[in-house]
Write a protein that holds these residues in place. Structure first.
Motif: not given
Length: 84
Positions: A83, A80-81, A9-10, A76-77, A6, A13-14
């Motif tokens: 995104k 995700n916030s 993946q973050a 991660i949190d 995770q 994503d970043s």
């Protein structure tokens, strides 16, 4: 998916966030990443004239003692916030 997966993946994503976060959020992202990936801050604090490196070091140093798993989950949190 494991916490490590995770986290990885973050990180991916970043790099594809819909908009660039403000500087304070970027520092938080950096510090959480470093704490999650490397643990407590190491090395000497950069000199007064290297403002960016000093800010990054200080942000990471503020997380000293935080468990790597906790930092990974916070990273991660946060990503995700952002995104959307």
């Amino acid at each position: 998916m494991s916490l490590q997966q995770q986290f990885e993946q973050a990180v991916i994503d970043s790099k594809a966030l819909p908009e660039r976060p403000d500087n304070m959020t970027l520092l938080k992202i950096y510090a959480l990443y470093k704490q999650g990936a490397s643990g407590d801050v190491t090395g000497e604090r950069p000199g007064m004239m290297d403002f960016v490196a000093r800010a990054k070091f200080d942000a990471w140093a503020d997380l000293k003692g935080t468990a790597q798993e906790t930092a990974m989950q916070s990273y991660i949190d946060l990503i995700n916030s952002l995104k959307g």
